[in-house]
Design a protein around this motif. Structure first.
Motif, PDB file in Angstrom:
ATOM      1  N   ALA A   1       0.867  -1.130  -0.151  1.00 26.11           N
ATOM      2  CA  ALA A   1       0.033   0.126   0.036  1.00 26.11           C
ATOM      3  C   ALA A   1       1.008   1.341   0.265  1.00 26.11           C
ATOM      4  CB  ALA A   1      -0.849  -0.057   1.216  1.00 26.11           C
ATOM      5  N   GLN A   2       0.294   2.513  -0.456  1.00 29.27           N
ATOM      6  CA  GLN A   2       0.898   3.552  -0.525  1.00 29.27           C
ATOM      7  C   GLN A   2       0.220   4.583   0.337  1.00 29.27           C
ATOM      8  OE1 GLN A   2       0.258   2.244  -3.820  1.00 29.27           O
ATOM      9  NE2 GLN A   2       2.234   1.161  -3.312  1.00 29.27           N
ATOM     10  N   LEU A   3       0.694   5.226   1.110  1.00 27.96           N
ATOM     11  CA  LEU A   3      -0.015   6.096   1.938  1.00 27.96           C
ATOM     12  C   LEU A   3       0.475   7.673   1.947  1.00 27.96           C
ATOM     13  CD1 LEU A   3       0.517   4.265   5.463  1.00 27.96           C
ATOM     14  CD2 LEU A   3      -0.868   3.903   3.714  1.00 27.96           C
ATOM     15  N   GLN A   4      -0.507   8.636   1.654  1.00 31.45           N
ATOM     16  CA  GLN A   4      -0.149   9.906   1.510  1.00 31.45           C
ATOM     17  C   GLN A   4      -0.827  10.729   2.567  1.00 31.45           C
ATOM     18  OE1 GLN A   4       1.710  11.707  -1.123  1.00 31.45           O
ATOM     19  NE2 GLN A   4       1.373  13.159   0.574  1.00 31.45           N
ATOM     20  N   GLU A   5      -0.135  11.404   3.294  1.00 26.75           N
ATOM     21  CA  GLU A   5      -0.525  12.522   4.316  1.00 26.75           C
ATOM     22  C   GLU A   5      -0.884  13.913   3.857  1.00 26.75           C
ATOM     23  OE1 GLU A   5       2.551   9.837   6.431  1.00 26.75           O
ATOM     24  OE2 GLU A   5       2.257  11.227   4.383  1.00 26.75           O
ATOM     25  N   SER A   6      -1.999  14.540   4.221  1.00 29.32           N
ATOM     26  CA  SER A   6      -2.226  15.854   3.511  1.00 29.32           C
ATOM     27  C   SER A   6      -2.781  16.605   4.962  1.00 29.32           C
ATOM     28  CB  SER A   6      -3.146  16.072   2.439  1.00 29.32           C
ATOM     29  OG  SER A   6      -4.130  15.466   2.864  1.00 29.32           O
ATOM     30  N   GLY A   7      -2.556  17.899   4.867  1.00 31.08           N
ATOM     31  CA  GLY A   7      -3.035  18.862   5.981  1.00 31.08           C
ATOM     32  C   GLY A   7      -2.671  20.412   5.582  1.00 31.08           C
ATOM     33  N   PRO A   8      -2.968  21.133   6.772  1.00 32.95           N
ATOM     34  CA  PRO A   8      -2.700  22.651   6.635  1.00 32.95           C
ATOM     35  C   PRO A   8      -1.432  23.186   6.529  1.00 32.95           C
ATOM     36  CG  PRO A   8      -3.669  22.144   8.825  1.00 32.95           C
ATOM     37  CD  PRO A   8      -3.597  20.823   8.013  1.00 32.95           C
ATOM     38  N   GLY A   9      -0.684  22.461   7.277  1.00 33.69           N
ATOM     39  CA  GLY A   9       0.877  22.921   7.239  1.00 33.69           C
ATOM     40  C   GLY A   9       1.186  24.008   8.271  1.00 33.69           C
ATOM     41  N   LEU A  10       0.260  25.034   8.611  1.00 31.45           N
ATOM     42  CA  LEU A  10       0.304  25.969   9.448  1.00 31.45           C
ATOM     43  C   LEU A  10      -0.900  26.057  10.253  1.00 31.45           C
ATOM     44  CD1 LEU A  10       2.066  28.169  10.876  1.00 31.45           C
ATOM     45  CD2 LEU A  10       1.233  29.711   9.264  1.00 31.45           C
ATOM     46  N   VAL A  11      -0.845  25.850  11.800  1.00 29.34           N
ATOM     47  CA  VAL A  11      -2.097  26.005  12.389  1.00 29.34           C
ATOM     48  C   VAL A  11      -1.688  26.894  13.702  1.00 29.34           C
ATOM     49  CG1 VAL A  11      -3.925  25.011  13.744  1.00 29.34           C
ATOM     50  CG2 VAL A  11      -2.424  23.779  11.748  1.00 29.34           C
ATOM     51  N   LYS A  12      -2.534  27.864  13.996  1.00 28.08           N
ATOM     52  CA  LYS A  12      -2.404  28.702  15.348  1.00 28.08           C
ATOM     53  C   LYS A  12      -2.760  27.813  16.546  1.00 28.08           C
ATOM     54  CE  LYS A  12      -4.092  32.822  12.540  1.00 28.08           C
ATOM     55  NZ  LYS A  12      -2.683  33.189  12.322  1.00 28.08           N
ATOM     56  N   PRO A  13      -2.047  28.436  17.323  1.00 27.89           N
ATOM     57  CA  PRO A  13      -2.174  27.767  18.816  1.00 27.89           C
ATOM     58  C   PRO A  13      -3.663  27.839  19.371  1.00 27.89           C
ATOM     59  CG  PRO A  13      -0.277  29.136  18.778  1.00 27.89           C
ATOM     60  CD  PRO A  13      -0.883  29.431  17.498  1.00 27.89           C
ATOM     61  N   SER A  14      -4.148  26.772  19.853  1.00 27.95           N
ATOM     62  CA  SER A  14      -5.425  26.641  20.454  1.00 27.95           C
ATOM     63  C   SER A  14      -6.330  26.090  19.194  1.00 27.95           C
ATOM     64  CB  SER A  14      -5.943  27.986  21.160  1.00 27.95           C
ATOM     65  OG  SER A  14      -6.521  28.831  20.285  1.00 27.95           O
ATOM     66  N   GLN A  15      -5.817  26.117  18.056  1.00 25.16           N
ATOM     67  CA  GLN A  15      -6.889  25.760  17.177  1.00 25.16           C
ATOM     68  C   GLN A  15      -6.877  24.079  16.846  1.00 25.16           C
ATOM     69  OE1 GLN A  15      -5.777  27.606  13.426  1.00 25.16           O
ATOM     70  NE2 GLN A  15      -7.237  29.363  13.859  1.00 25.16           N
ATOM     71  N   THR A  16      -7.751  23.365  16.177  1.00 25.80           N
ATOM     72  CA  THR A  16      -7.621  21.921  15.914  1.00 25.80           C
ATOM     73  C   THR A  16      -6.913  21.596  14.716  1.00 25.80           C
ATOM     74  OG1 THR A  16      -9.571  21.951  17.136  1.00 25.80           O
ATOM     75  CG2 THR A  16      -9.285  20.109  15.791  1.00 25.80           C
ATOM     76  N   LEU A  17      -6.184  20.483  14.745  1.00 18.52           N
ATOM     77  CA  LEU A  17      -5.527  20.196  13.487  1.00 18.52           C
ATOM     78  C   LEU A  17      -6.305  18.973  13.079  1.00 18.52           C
ATOM     79  CD1 LEU A  17      -2.911  19.864  11.735  1.00 18.52           C
ATOM     80  CD2 LEU A  17      -2.112  18.066  13.579  1.00 18.52           C
ATOM     81  N   SER A  18      -6.292  19.075  11.466  1.00 17.41           N
ATOM     82  CA  SER A  18      -7.235  17.980  11.057  1.00 17.41           C
ATOM     83  C   SER A  18      -6.206  17.502   9.761  1.00 17.41           C
ATOM     84  CB  SER A  18      -8.578  18.369  10.452  1.00 17.41           C
ATOM     85  OG  SER A  18      -9.306  18.873  11.336  1.00 17.41           O
ATOM     86  N   LEU A  19      -5.904  16.093   9.826  1.00 22.44           N
ATOM     87  CA  LEU A  19      -4.768  15.621   8.876  1.00 22.44           C
ATOM     88  C   LEU A  19      -5.750  14.321   8.296  1.00 22.44           C
ATOM     89  CD1 LEU A  19      -1.614  15.434  10.562  1.00 22.44           C
ATOM     90  CD2 LEU A  19      -2.330  17.166   8.966  1.00 22.44           C
ATOM     91  N   THR A  20      -5.343  14.185   6.827  1.00 22.89           N
ATOM     92  CA  THR A  20      -5.957  13.155   6.148  1.00 22.89           C
ATOM     93  C   THR A  20      -4.765  12.114   5.644  1.00 22.89           C
ATOM     94  OG1 THR A  20      -7.744  14.501   5.464  1.00 22.89           O
ATOM     95  CG2 THR A  20      -7.120  12.586   3.873  1.00 22.89           C
ATOM     96  N   CYS A  21      -5.056  10.884   5.665  1.00 23.07           N
ATOM     97  CA  CYS A  21      -3.985   9.952   5.321  1.00 23.07           C
ATOM     98  C   CYS A  21      -4.658   9.098   4.189  1.00 23.07           C
ATOM     99  CB  CYS A  21      -3.422   9.069   6.103  1.00 23.07           C
ATOM    100  SG  CYS A  21      -2.604   7.652   5.673  1.00 23.07           S
ATOM    101  N   ALA A  22      -4.442   9.229   2.970  1.00 26.14           N
ATOM    102  CA  ALA A  22      -5.046   8.586   1.764  1.00 26.14           C
ATOM    103  C   ALA A  22      -4.273   7.379   1.682  1.00 26.14           C
ATOM    104  CB  ALA A  22      -5.104   9.448   0.683  1.00 26.14           C
ATOM    105  N   VAL A  23      -4.997   6.173   1.689  1.00 32.09           N
ATOM    106  CA  VAL A  23      -4.379   4.920   1.420  1.00 32.09           C
ATOM    107  C   VAL A  23      -4.717   4.509   0.240  1.00 32.09           C
ATOM    108  CG1 VAL A  23      -4.153   2.477   2.371  1.00 32.09           C
ATOM    109  CG2 VAL A  23      -4.581   4.346   3.954  1.00 32.09           C
ATOM    110  N   SER A  24      -3.782   3.851  -0.632  1.00 29.90           N
ATOM    111  CA  SER A  24      -3.976   3.086  -2.024  1.00 29.90           C
ATOM    112  C   SER A  24      -3.300   1.852  -2.289  1.00 29.90           C
ATOM    113  CB  SER A  24      -3.583   4.203  -3.178  1.00 29.90           C
ATOM    114  OG  SER A  24      -2.286   4.397  -2.977  1.00 29.90           O
TER     115      SER A  24
END
Length: 124
Positions: A1-24
């Motif tokens: 399988a191949q895994l590819q992460e993606s996300g916002p790169g820069l997040v401010k303190p106290s905020q919520t981080l959301s990341l995606t891992c696409a699996v193929s």
């Protein structure tokens, strides 16, 4: 399988981080497989955050369990990481990884599948 992460790169303190891992190349519901989120802060060792099992059950590191949620979308063959109350110390490269055992490891060589990682910087 191949895994590819993606996300916002820069997040401010106290905020919520959301990341995606696409699996193929394999299904995240493949029997016996466990899909983890792992991070590496600059100059530090790898830290295991948690995993979601082929069955859909989740298990979190006690260190992060109050701030982390791992979920998945079977139709998209993807898994997700949410981390709330971000701090500058959460700055790291975040990886998704997969292996055919529930035993937790924090060494890349212990995983059959390992994504390229996505940089997350927490800064105002």
């Amino acid at each position: 399988a191949q895994l590819q992460e993606s996300g916002p790169g820069l997040v401010k303190p106290s905020q919520t981080l959301s990341l995606t891992c696409a699996v193929s190349g394999d299904s995240i519901t493949s029997p016996g497989y466990y899909w983890s989120w792992i991070r590496q802060p600059p100059g530090e060792d790898l830290e295991w955050l948690g995993y979601i099992a082929y069955s859909g059950s989740v298990y979190y590191s006690p260190v992060f369990s109050s701030r982390v949620t791992i979920s998945r979308d079977n139709a998209k063959n993807a898994m997700y990481l949410q981390m709330n109350s971000l701090k500058p110390e959460d700055t790291a490269v975040y990886y998704c990884a997969g292996r055919a055992t529930a035993v937790v490891r924090t060494t890349k060589d212990d995983y059959e599948y390992w994504g390229q990682g996505t940089q997350v910087t927490v800064s105002s």
